[in-house]
Design a protein around this motif. Sequence first.
Motif, PDB file in Angstrom:
ATOM      1  N   GLY A  81      74.292  69.389  28.176  1.00 26.75           N
ATOM      2  CA  GLY A  81      73.928  70.238  29.307  1.00 26.75           C
ATOM      3  C   GLY A  81      75.105  70.671  30.163  1.00 26.75           C
ATOM      4  O   GLY A  81      74.971  71.551  31.010  1.00 26.75           O
ATOM      5  N   LEU A  82      76.276  70.044  29.936  1.00 26.27           N
ATOM      6  CA  LEU A  82      77.491  70.400  30.660  1.00 26.27           C
ATOM      7  C   LEU A  82      78.218  71.488  29.874  1.00 26.27           C
ATOM      8  O   LEU A  82      78.343  71.413  28.658  1.00 26.27           O
ATOM      9  CB  LEU A  82      78.385  69.172  30.796  1.00 26.27           C
ATOM     10  N   LYS A  83      78.699  72.515  30.572  1.00 24.32           N
ATOM     11  CA  LYS A  83      79.451  73.588  29.928  1.00 24.32           C
ATOM     12  C   LYS A  83      80.743  73.826  30.691  1.00 24.32           C
ATOM     13  O   LYS A  83      80.737  74.202  31.857  1.00 24.32           O
ATOM     14  CB  LYS A  83      78.629  74.877  29.868  1.00 24.32           C
ATOM     15  N   TRP A  84      81.859  73.591  29.994  1.00 23.05           N
ATOM     16  CA  TRP A  84      83.192  73.849  30.544  1.00 23.05           C
ATOM     17  C   TRP A  84      83.695  75.108  29.870  1.00 23.05           C
ATOM     18  O   TRP A  84      83.938  75.118  28.665  1.00 23.05           O
ATOM     19  CB  TRP A  84      84.108  72.659  30.259  1.00 23.05           C
ATOM     20  N   ASP A  85      83.820  76.198  30.643  1.00 21.94           N
ATOM     21  CA  ASP A  85      84.129  77.509  30.075  1.00 21.94           C
ATOM     22  C   ASP A  85      85.515  77.950  30.514  1.00 21.94           C
ATOM     23  O   ASP A  85      85.731  78.324  31.665  1.00 21.94           O
ATOM     24  CB  ASP A  85      83.077  78.530  30.528  1.00 21.94           C
ATOM     25  N   GLU A  86      86.446  77.933  29.560  1.00 21.04           N
ATOM     26  CA  GLU A  86      87.830  78.279  29.868  1.00 21.04           C
ATOM     27  C   GLU A  86      87.978  79.752  30.234  1.00 21.04           C
ATOM     28  O   GLU A  86      88.754  80.106  31.129  1.00 21.04           O
ATOM     29  CB  GLU A  86      88.721  77.952  28.671  1.00 21.04           C
ATOM     30  N   GLU A  87      87.219  80.633  29.559  1.00 15.99           N
ATOM     31  CA  GLU A  87      87.363  82.063  29.777  1.00 15.99           C
ATOM     32  C   GLU A  87      86.931  82.470  31.180  1.00 15.99           C
ATOM     33  O   GLU A  87      87.617  83.234  31.861  1.00 15.99           O
ATOM     34  CB  GLU A  87      86.558  82.838  28.731  1.00 15.99           C
ATOM     35  N   SER A  88      85.794  81.967  31.622  1.00 13.20           N
ATOM     36  CA  SER A  88      85.305  82.310  32.962  1.00 13.20           C
ATOM     37  C   SER A  88      85.790  81.333  34.027  1.00 13.20           C
ATOM     38  O   SER A  88      85.565  81.538  35.216  1.00 13.20           O
ATOM     39  CB  SER A  88      83.771  82.335  32.976  1.00 13.20           C
ATOM     40  N   HIS A  89      86.447  80.266  33.579  1.00  8.70           N
ATOM     41  CA  HIS A  89      86.939  79.211  34.472  1.00  8.70           C
ATOM     42  C   HIS A  89      85.801  78.652  35.321  1.00  8.70           C
ATOM     43  O   HIS A  89      85.906  78.487  36.542  1.00  8.70           O
ATOM     44  CB  HIS A  89      88.062  79.718  35.380  1.00  8.70           C
ATOM     45  N   GLU A  90      84.669  78.335  34.633  1.00  8.27           N
ATOM     46  CA  GLU A  90      83.498  77.802  35.319  1.00  8.27           C
ATOM     47  C   GLU A  90      83.020  76.525  34.644  1.00  8.27           C
ATOM     48  O   GLU A  90      83.091  76.382  33.424  1.00  8.27           O
ATOM     49  CB  GLU A  90      82.354  78.822  35.310  1.00  8.27           C
ATOM     50  N   LEU A  91      82.509  75.623  35.458  1.00  7.97           N
ATOM     51  CA  LEU A  91      81.844  74.423  34.971  1.00  7.97           C
ATOM     52  C   LEU A  91      80.406  74.485  35.433  1.00  7.97           C
ATOM     53  O   LEU A  91      80.140  74.692  36.625  1.00  7.97           O
ATOM     54  CB  LEU A  91      82.514  73.158  35.522  1.00  7.97           C
ATOM     55  N   THR A  92      79.460  74.324  34.495  1.00 13.74           N
ATOM     56  CA  THR A  92      78.050  74.307  34.857  1.00 13.74           C
ATOM     57  C   THR A  92      77.365  73.108  34.228  1.00 13.74           C
ATOM     58  O   THR A  92      77.788  72.607  33.181  1.00 13.74           O
ATOM     59  CB  THR A  92      77.327  75.593  34.390  1.00 13.74           C
ATOM     60  N   TYR A  93      76.298  72.657  34.869  1.00 10.28           N
ATOM     61  CA  TYR A  93      75.442  71.622  34.300  1.00 10.28           C
ATOM     62  C   TYR A  93      74.015  72.137  34.341  1.00 10.28           C
ATOM     63  O   TYR A  93      73.501  72.432  35.419  1.00 10.28           O
ATOM     64  CB  TYR A  93      75.551  70.305  35.070  1.00 10.28           C
ATOM     65  N   GLU A  94      73.416  72.279  33.164  1.00 14.37           N
ATOM     66  CA  GLU A  94      72.072  72.854  33.015  1.00 14.37           C
ATOM     67  C   GLU A  94      71.974  74.188  33.766  1.00 14.37           C
ATOM     68  O   GLU A  94      70.992  74.486  34.434  1.00 14.37           O
ATOM     69  CB  GLU A  94      71.005  71.865  33.487  1.00 14.37           C
ATOM     70  N   GLY A  95      73.028  74.974  33.657  1.00 15.83           N
ATOM     71  CA  GLY A  95      73.038  76.309  34.226  1.00 15.83           C
ATOM     72  C   GLY A  95      73.478  76.391  35.668  1.00 15.83           C
ATOM     73  O   GLY A  95      73.737  77.483  36.175  1.00 15.83           O
ATOM     74  N   GLN A  96      73.607  75.267  36.355  1.00 14.19           N
ATOM     75  CA  GLN A  96      73.998  75.273  37.768  1.00 14.19           C
ATOM     76  C   GLN A  96      75.509  75.049  37.889  1.00 14.19           C
ATOM     77  O   GLN A  96      76.058  74.124  37.292  1.00 14.19           O
ATOM     78  CB  GLN A  96      73.249  74.175  38.532  1.00 14.19           C
ATOM     79  N   GLN A  97      76.161  75.897  38.671  1.00 18.26           N
ATOM     80  CA  GLN A  97      77.606  75.851  38.770  1.00 18.26           C
ATOM     81  C   GLN A  97      78.089  74.670  39.616  1.00 18.26           C
ATOM     82  O   GLN A  97      77.501  74.336  40.633  1.00 18.26           O
ATOM     83  CB  GLN A  97      78.134  77.158  39.361  1.00 18.26           C
ATOM     84  N   ILE A  98      79.173  74.042  39.145  1.00 22.16           N
ATOM     85  CA  ILE A  98      79.826  72.943  39.861  1.00 22.16           C
ATOM     86  C   ILE A  98      81.216  73.419  40.247  1.00 22.16           C
ATOM     87  O   ILE A  98      82.001  73.829  39.388  1.00 22.16           O
ATOM     88  CB  ILE A  98      79.921  71.678  38.979  1.00 22.16           C
ATOM     89  N   GLN A  99      81.528  73.379  41.520  1.00 25.87           N
ATOM     90  CA  GLN A  99      82.805  73.889  42.004  1.00 25.87           C
ATOM     91  C   GLN A  99      83.899  72.823  41.854  1.00 25.87           C
ATOM     92  O   GLN A  99      83.842  71.767  42.479  1.00 25.87           O
ATOM     93  CB  GLN A  99      82.687  74.308  43.475  1.00 25.87           C
ATOM     94  N   LEU A 100      84.898  73.113  41.032  1.00 25.89           N
ATOM     95  CA  LEU A 100      86.060  72.252  40.878  1.00 25.89           C
ATOM     96  C   LEU A 100      87.309  73.018  41.294  1.00 25.89           C
ATOM     97  O   LEU A 100      87.365  74.242  41.167  1.00 25.89           O
ATOM     98  CB  LEU A 100      86.229  71.804  39.422  1.00 25.89           C
TER      99      LEU A 100
END
Length: 225
Positions: free
Chosen positions: A130-149
């Motif tokens: 359920g965790l998605k670390w996306d290098e291209e968009s520079h976003e981290l999400t968990y079950e679709g909800q964004q986590i600010q790092l």
Amino acid sequence: MKTLLLVDDEARMLDLLNIYLSPVYHCIMVKSGREAVVHMKNSYADLILLDVMMPEMDGWSACAKIREFSKVPIIMLTARNEKSDVVKGFQLGADDYVTKPFDEGELLARIDALFRRMDDKDTKAVHFKGLKWDEESHELTYEGQQIQLTPKEFSLLGLLLKNPNKVFSRAHLLESIWENKAFTEDRTIDSHVRNIRDKLRQANFPIDLYLSTVWGVGYKWVPKE
């Protein structure tokens, strides 16, 4: 099985969509644009089928609201096929547009095609429970909800995610992520790891099961079953 959020104020249309799609996808049904926005803020879907003409909050408004916090694929459904409506949907962030009445096979094909396009864009992303670390968009999400790092936290977590079970010493992490190692200390790594853990706990991801401290050495990501 991927999850679809079906949004339409007509119960008959929701039932019809569910009959078409439930053999292939897990379907969640809501009856208003407002319910769709609330669902996406508090839960998850892999794709949204969003009716345009609804009372209270129409599909265009719901699409715009969802785009404020999510990049979930959205297909607009409408009985109107005017070019201006199609353009408006795309301008608000929709990914595709299907006119009612629609053919079951065409709808399934459009959903499948959209998922394939999303998968092609996902080549630089790491997925984990359920965790998605996306290098291209520079976003981290968990079950679709964004986590600010912070940028350093994002890079640190990505390095661990992409190298499961590999132990990284604090010196190695400093060298890999901090360009000017001379002005940083080992405790900098510990502080960033602590922040990552706190932020993922707040998002209800069980980070302590996977981000492991190797005492006296550093850290590693342990992909337990």
